[in-house]
Scaffold this motif. Structure first.
Motif, PDB file in Angstrom:
ATOM      1  N   ILE A 267     -11.717  59.805  38.993  1.00 13.83           N
ATOM      2  CA  ILE A 267     -11.987  60.832  37.987  1.00 13.83           C
ATOM      3  C   ILE A 267     -11.193  62.103  38.268  1.00 13.83           C
ATOM      4  CG2 ILE A 267     -13.782  62.360  37.045  1.00 13.83           C
ATOM      5  CD1 ILE A 267     -15.790  60.125  37.571  1.00 13.83           C
ATOM      6  N   HIS A 268     -11.074  62.469  39.534  1.00 12.22           N
ATOM      7  CA  HIS A 268     -10.493  63.768  39.907  1.00 12.22           C
ATOM      8  C   HIS A 268      -9.136  63.670  40.588  1.00 12.22           C
ATOM      9  CE1 HIS A 268     -14.880  64.600  39.568  1.00 12.22           C
ATOM     10  NE2 HIS A 268     -14.416  65.663  38.942  1.00 12.22           N
ATOM     11  N   ARG A 269      -8.523  62.498  40.545  1.00 10.07           N
ATOM     12  CA  ARG A 269      -7.249  62.308  41.227  1.00 10.07           C
ATOM     13  C   ARG A 269      -6.175  63.259  40.714  1.00 10.07           C
ATOM     14  NH1 ARG A 269      -6.593  56.368  41.252  1.00 10.07           N
ATOM     15  NH2 ARG A 269      -8.214  56.513  42.847  1.00 10.07           N
ATOM     16  N   GLU A 270      -6.262  63.573  39.424  1.00  6.65           N
ATOM     17  CA  GLU A 270      -5.255  64.464  38.829  1.00  6.65           C
ATOM     18  C   GLU A 270      -5.845  65.824  38.465  1.00  6.65           C
ATOM     19  OE1 GLU A 270      -3.448  62.462  35.581  1.00  6.65           O
ATOM     20  OE2 GLU A 270      -2.744  60.765  36.805  1.00  6.65           O
ATOM     21  N   GLY A 271      -6.952  66.175  39.098  1.00  3.57           N
ATOM     22  CA  GLY A 271      -7.577  67.469  38.832  1.00  3.57           C
ATOM     23  C   GLY A 271      -8.879  67.325  38.075  1.00  3.57           C
ATOM     24  N   GLN A 272      -9.469  68.458  37.740  1.00  2.00           N
ATOM     25  CA  GLN A 272     -10.754  68.471  37.041  1.00  2.00           C
ATOM     26  C   GLN A 272     -10.562  68.108  35.574  1.00  2.00           C
ATOM     27  OE1 GLN A 272     -13.548  69.002  38.691  1.00  2.00           O
ATOM     28  NE2 GLN A 272     -14.945  68.878  36.953  1.00  2.00           N
ATOM     29  N   PRO A 273     -11.239  67.058  35.076  1.00  2.00           N
ATOM     30  CA  PRO A 273     -11.083  66.664  33.661  1.00  2.00           C
ATOM     31  C   PRO A 273     -11.674  67.704  32.715  1.00  2.00           C
ATOM     32  CG  PRO A 273     -12.120  64.918  34.955  1.00  2.00           C
ATOM     33  CD  PRO A 273     -12.143  66.149  35.795  1.00  2.00           C
TER      34      PRO A 273
END
Length: 221
Positions: free
Chosen positions: A28-34
């Motif tokens: 969910i957070h691999r690329e930052g806060q959704p």
């Protein structure tokens, strides 16, 4: 006869959400806060479900499930809970570890019952769990339930929880069928949550002919 309990006096707690540390590297957070929708904004039509691999569901549960951080055994399918094409949580549909269950005078065998387990949201997003469960339930019944002969859906809600998820369950045809007795499972590692009672919710799956006559409001989000 199934015993039905009132939930009016249950304390309100968060639903399967834990604060996200900055270093969280779960799917969910691999690329930052959704991005999420603020309270009050209509969003349900933008929620959708995707099948996800076991390891993806497991990583979400390990990072964000409040009391069961592993993947259920005997699972059938893992659903990713998505909003605007962003993965925000997971649900696992599985056969419960029970031989049979009696509900409203009807006995259901173990292979006719499927549990919605590990309902987990990894972001602070009010009402997402209820909208996502509604879509996940409809997709599971449509794609897996009928060909597997599933007649009854099962899920558990912590007895110290009350909120939109319970309302969503009722609105989708689920009924509270009593409270579980606390106790550890002899064939599995001890978990603190097993020392706490949980509400048991059940939902009968209509036959195909019944589904054609049923209200779309019950089986569609």
């Amino acid at each position: 006869m199934t015993e039905t309990h009132s939930l009016d006096q249950i304390r309100s707690t968060g639903f399967q959400y834990t604060p996200t540390p900055e270093e969280c590297s779960c799917p969910i957070h691999r690329e930052g806060q959704p991005v999420t929708a603020p309270l009050g904004l209509r969003f349900a039509e933008r929620v959708h479900i995707e099948a996800i691999p076991r390891h993806v569901a497991g990583a979400i549960y390990e990072a964000h499930h409040s009391y069961m951080d592993d993947v259920p055994r005997t699972n059938l399918v893992h659903h990713g809970l998505c909003y605007q094409d962003q993965l925000l949580g997971a649900i696992t549909w599985r056969y419960p570890l029970i031989r049979s269950l009696e509900y409203d005078g009807t006995r259901f065998e173990g292979d006719e019952i499927v549990e919605a387990a590990r309902i987990c949201i990894g972001v602070d997003f009010p009402n997402l769990a209820s909208a996502a469960l509604a879509r996940s339930m409809e997709r599971f019944v449509r794609r897996h339930g009928r060909r597997r002969g599933v007649r009854l859906l099962l899920t558990f809600v912590r007895a110290d929880f009350d909120g939109s998820m319970i309302k969503a369950l009722r609105d989708k045809g689920w009924h509270c069928a009593g409270k579980t007795d606390p106790g550890q499972a002899g064939n599995r590692p001890d978990k603190q949550i097993r020392e706490q009672p949980k509400w048991r919710f059940l939902c009968e799956v209509p036959a195909e002919s019944d589904r054609e006559q049923a209200s779309l409001g019950r089986w569609s989000p």
